[in-house]
Design a protein around this motif. Structure first.
Motif, short mmCIF file in Angstrom:
data_model
loop_
_atom_site.label_atom_id
_atom_site.label_comp_id
_atom_site.label_asym_id
_atom_site.label_seq_id
_atom_site.Cartn_x
_atom_site.Cartn_y
_atom_site.Cartn_z
N LEU A 183 4.10 1.35 17.46
CA LEU A 183 2.77 1.90 17.77
C LEU A 183 1.66 1.00 17.25
O LEU A 183 0.70 0.71 17.96
CB LEU A 183 2.64 3.30 17.17
CG LEU A 183 3.58 4.36 17.74
CD1 LEU A 183 3.55 5.63 16.90
CD2 LEU A 183 3.21 4.68 19.17
N THR A 184 1.82 0.55 15.99
CA THR A 184 0.80 -0.33 15.41
C THR A 184 0.72 -1.62 16.22
O THR A 184 -0.37 -2.10 16.55
CB THR A 184 1.17 -0.67 13.95
OG1 THR A 184 1.52 0.53 13.29
CG2 THR A 184 0.03 -1.32 13.23
N PHE A 233 4.51 -7.15 14.88
CA PHE A 233 4.86 -5.76 14.59
C PHE A 233 5.80 -5.20 15.65
O PHE A 233 6.76 -4.51 15.34
CB PHE A 233 3.59 -4.89 14.56
CG PHE A 233 3.00 -4.75 13.21
CD1 PHE A 233 3.58 -3.90 12.29
CD2 PHE A 233 1.86 -5.44 12.85
CE1 PHE A 233 3.04 -3.76 11.04
CE2 PHE A 233 1.31 -5.31 11.60
CZ PHE A 233 1.90 -4.47 10.68
N LEU A 284 8.45 6.71 18.42
CA LEU A 284 8.19 7.29 17.10
C LEU A 284 8.19 6.23 16.02
O LEU A 284 7.98 6.51 14.85
CB LEU A 284 9.24 8.36 16.79
CG LEU A 284 9.13 9.62 17.64
CD1 LEU A 284 10.30 10.55 17.36
CD2 LEU A 284 7.82 10.34 17.38
N ASP A 285 8.45 4.97 16.44
CA ASP A 285 8.49 3.89 15.46
C ASP A 285 7.07 3.39 15.18
O ASP A 285 6.38 2.92 16.08
CB ASP A 285 9.37 2.76 15.97
CG ASP A 285 9.69 1.75 14.86
OD1 ASP A 285 8.75 1.38 14.14
OD2 ASP A 285 10.85 1.37 14.72
N LEU A 286 6.70 3.49 13.91
CA LEU A 286 5.33 3.14 13.54
C LEU A 286 5.02 1.67 13.79
O LEU A 286 3.90 1.32 14.17
CB LEU A 286 5.13 3.49 12.06
CG LEU A 286 3.73 3.42 11.52
CD1 LEU A 286 2.75 4.16 12.38
CD2 LEU A 286 3.71 4.02 10.12
N ARG A 287 6.03 0.80 13.63
CA ARG A 287 5.78 -0.62 13.86
C ARG A 287 5.43 -0.87 15.32
O ARG A 287 4.56 -1.67 15.65
CB ARG A 287 7.02 -1.45 13.46
CG ARG A 287 7.26 -1.49 11.98
CD ARG A 287 8.61 -2.07 11.68
NE ARG A 287 9.67 -1.26 12.29
CZ ARG A 287 10.95 -1.65 12.37
NH1 ARG A 287 11.32 -2.82 11.90
NH2 ARG A 287 11.84 -0.86 12.91
#
Lengths: 538, 69
Positions: free
Chosen positions: B11-12, B57, B6-9
């Motif tokens: 996933l990006t 990231f 759920l961590d956007l960093r």
């Protein structure tokens, strides 16, 4: 299908497909987290401020920004940068410093809900309905521009592009709500930098640098203020007064401080300081976007002298032409994905805003008041489906307008400009009465419509100038009527205005926090940079 | 582990690592050109940049997970 500008190969389709997998995957990952209405519509108010501020910016960096501003850059030159600097930054700072505390403290879930507390139910209804209408119209513009571009670029049929993108947006927003939308907006922000950064770099390199490029452009293309003495002195047909009052004040403040599409991102922040910092941090990123979209426009104007002239390519193709010139297969896929991502996030942003307004401000307010939270999440999911179906319809409406950019500014001058007067008086003048707010909002919007239909189109030097001045007068009408009606109607009790009006809210102090966490300090930093940039490009 | 996804960093970062890797492989294998590039293998170089950004990231949240477990 037929002739297309780019010849996308298998590798480019793979790049696009990966992006679809990522956004759909995010939707599924978030699906189980969406338990309450607050989760679905407001991301549980738990998102860190770097994420909300990038989403704040990206929600606006949609289809029209990327292609439209490159087109404007090719047509008008550096003048276009006014949309990014004076036409955005002061309003974003004002939102963060002075308006966000009211939004956040009152715990409203939407912009219309604030109007309900501050004024009355009727004012809220007017705003909720007009915003819902405006959002689906704007969402249709995103969809239309995307379909058009993919038709021209890689030869997908218009209907295929609309269908594919609508279905993908539908799935990920319906599953993950606002969080899905915010996540993909942030990814889009980085993707667009990676995908398009090389365009201005290669372009400036090919032309031999900034000065060499300017030498080959009309003199006015390099200036922001020098040619604004009178509306006849520049191609955009505006004077400095029009820029300052129409764009810098009314249109910009109306959009950035009251348009729920962007403001909703700040509502998702995890505390008041993050909410205030959301637009302020975003303004740093906003200031550098012209590098990515306007400079390519200037480059295209040099490389393709026939652009925008009879027999030449349309201004809208400024950016695609450069992609074709510089990007080989592979990189082209990344560039196309970046554009696709920006279209989809622009649309997703509109759809989530529409969903929240419909569910909370129309459905819950007038159809079914006391259902369990679960019910509203389900209604929200269905509203996403309906919102997207309507957007497909409005995409075909947008197809009938000659310039989508002017169409959008016209919509803003109808709805956002008068709304900003209502907000300004509502937040900073405690004497503004409920019915003052209501009649001000109505007459401002009606006034803008009348100005649009009664004044012949050729009265103004350009469509742009018409939008600026119409927005200004709509604002003046709304403000004047609000004040007049307020003097003859009964104001609210002071007890009811607690936390809603300036003077009835203890503004938080961040003394002792580190400087980069303090909204006030950061706003001053932004302002200094802004003034510096305007002097450099005078 | 669930938190990592759920961590956007994360996933990006993951997405950019995949994009970077594809561009590197394609650049090495094909080195596609446009007239402007004069032989510059831009897919390879930009793939390296994308990959590095992806790693930047992704490493933060990954380290966080390791520390906790």
């Amino acid at each position: 299908m037929g002739h297309s500008l780019l010849h996308a190969g298998l590798i480019d389709y793979v790049m696009i497909a990966i992006y679809f997998v990522v956004v759909l995957g995010i939707g599924f990952l978030l699906k189980n987290k969406m338990k309450t209405g607050d989760d679905f519509f407001l991301s549980g108010r738990s998102i860190p401020s770097w994420i909300t501020s990038l989403a704040f910016l990206s929600a606006n960096l949609g289809a029209l920004e990327v292609l439209g501003m490159a087109a404007n850059g090719a047509e008008y030159g550096f003048l276009t940068t006014h949309f990014y600097w004076i036409g955005a930054i002061p309003a974003m700072l004002f939102l963060g410093l002075y308006m966000m505390p009211f939004y956040y403290v009152s715990k409203v879930r939407s912009v219309p809900e604030y109007l309900k507390f501050r004024f009355n139910e009727a004012t809220r209804a007017v705003n909720a309905i007009s915003f819902a209408v405006m959002t689906v119209l704007v969402s249709g513009i995103s969809l239309y521009s995307m379909a058009l571009i993919f038709q021209v670029l890689i030869g997908w049929s218009f209907n295929t592009s609309i269908l594919i993108s609508a279905v993908v947006v539908l799935i990920y927003v319906a599953l993950g709500g606002l969080t899905s939308s915010i996540y993909t907006e942030v990814i889009q922000f980085f993707l667009i930098w990676l995908g398009l950064f090389l365009i201005p770099v290669f372009g400036l390199h090919e032309l031999g640098g900034w000065q060499a490029m300017m030498d080959r452009l009309p003199e006015a293309f390099g200036h922001m203020w020098s040619n604004l003495g009178h509306s006849s002195d520049n191609a955009m047909g505006i004077s400095w007064l029009g820029v300052v009052l129409g764009l810098g004040f009314v249109l910009s403040f109306g959009y950035w401080t009251t348009d729920f599409l962007v403001v909703q991102r700040a509502f998702a922040a995890r505390d008041m300081r993050s909410a205030q910092n959301t637009p302020i941090y975003a303004s740093f990123f906003k200031m550098v976007v012209p590098f990515l979209v306007i400079i390519p426009g200037l480059i295209a104007a040099v490389l393709y002298p026939k652009i925008g002239h009879p027999g030449g390519p349309s201004y809208n193709l400024a950016l695609p032409l450069l992609i074709q010139r510089y990007f080989p297969p592979g990189l082209m896929g990344l560039g196309l994905t970046a554009m696709l991502a920006s279209f989809m996030s622009g649309m997703a942003g509109n759809v989530t805003a529409f969903t929240t307004i419909w569910t909370y401000d129309i459905y819950q307010a007038y159809f079914k008041k006391d259902a369990p939270d679960r019910h509203y999440v389900r209604v929200g999911r269905w509203t996403v489906v309906i919102g997207i179906l309507i957007s497909i319809g409005t995409a075909y409406i947008a197809a009938d307008f000659p310039s989508v950019m002017d169409y959008m500014q016209t919509l803003f001058s109808f709805f956002n400009a008068p709304l900003f007067a209502t907000f300004l008086l509502g937040m900073f003048w405690k004497r503004a009465t409920p019915w003052g707010g209501f009649w001000g909002l109505i007459s401002g919007t009606v006034g803008a419509f009348l100005l649009y239909y009664l004044i012949p189109a050729d009265y103004f030097a350009s469509a742009q100038a018409g939008n600026f001045w119409r927005a200004w007068w709509a604002w003046v009408i709304a403000a004047a009527v609000t004040v007049l009606v307020s003097f003859v109607t009964k104001p609210k009790d002071e007890a009811e205005l607690k936390g809603l009006v300036y003077g009835f809210l203890q503004l938080p102090s961040y003394r002792g926090e580190r400087w980069y966490k303090r909204p006030g300090v950061m706003a001053v930093v932004v302002l200094v940079i802004l003034i510096g940039l305007n002097i450099v490009f005078l | 582990m669930a938190k990592l996804w759920l961590d956007l960093r994360w996933l990006t970062g993951l997405m950019f690592i995949v994009y970077g890797a594809i561009l590197i492989v394609y650049g090495l294998a094909v080195n596609p050109q446009t007239p402007y590039l004069h032989g510059l293998n831009i897919d390879l170089w930009w793939g390296v940049v994308t990959l590095v950004i992806g790693v930047l990231f992704a490493q933060g949240p990954l380290r966080g997970v390791k520390k906790n477990s």
